[in-house]
Design a protein around this motif. Structure first.
Motif, PDB file in Angstrom:
ATOM      1  N   LYS A   3       0.240  -1.135   0.506  1.00 43.95           N
ATOM      2  CA  LYS A   3       0.149   0.379   0.050  1.00 43.95           C
ATOM      3  C   LYS A   3       1.192   1.559   0.298  1.00 43.95           C
ATOM      4  O   LYS A   3       1.698   1.264   0.807  1.00 43.95           O
ATOM      5  N   ASP A   4       0.661   2.287  -0.554  1.00 43.38           N
ATOM      6  CA  ASP A   4       1.651   3.431  -0.832  1.00 43.38           C
ATOM      7  C   ASP A   4       1.214   3.490   0.657  1.00 43.38           C
ATOM      8  O   ASP A   4       0.406   4.171   1.114  1.00 43.38           O
ATOM      9  N   ASN A   6       0.306   7.079   2.515  1.00 46.23           N
ATOM     10  CA  ASN A   6       0.431   8.755   2.823  1.00 46.23           C
ATOM     11  C   ASN A   6       0.797   9.547   3.077  1.00 46.23           C
ATOM     12  O   ASN A   6       0.468   9.739   4.044  1.00 46.23           O
ATOM     13  N   TRP A  36      -8.429  11.280   1.619  1.00 43.04           N
ATOM     14  CA  TRP A  36      -7.049  12.271   0.900  1.00 43.04           C
ATOM     15  C   TRP A  36      -6.687  11.314   1.783  1.00 43.04           C
ATOM     16  O   TRP A  36      -5.273  11.511   1.929  1.00 43.04           O
ATOM     17  N   THR A  38      -7.021   8.186   3.736  1.00 43.16           N
ATOM     18  CA  THR A  38      -7.448   6.891   2.958  1.00 43.16           C
ATOM     19  C   THR A  38      -6.552   6.289   1.877  1.00 43.16           C
ATOM     20  O   THR A  38      -6.845   4.959   2.042  1.00 43.16           O
ATOM     21  N   ASN A  39      -6.740   7.451   1.200  1.00 47.84           N
ATOM     22  CA  ASN A  39      -6.327   7.123   0.010  1.00 47.84           C
ATOM     23  C   ASN A  39      -7.528   6.587  -0.949  1.00 47.84           C
ATOM     24  O   ASN A  39      -7.442   5.979  -1.871  1.00 47.84           O
TER      25      ASN A  39
END
Length: 41
Positions: A3-4, A6, A36, A38-39
């Protein structure tokens, strides 16, 4: 795939700020800032 990270969420944590603080500064809807952080958007 990992996961990216944030950066908005990281920056808020580093500065000890909240989503509420962010929306007050930017004049945005709380749901937008939540997305924003929580992507989701």
């Amino acid at each position: 795939m990992d996961k990216d990270i944030n950066r908005i969420k990281v920056m808020l944590a580093e500065k000890k700020r909240t989503n509420k603080w962010l929306v007050e500064q930017l004049g945005k809807d709380p749901a937008t800032a939540s997305k924003w952080c929580t992507n989701a958007a």
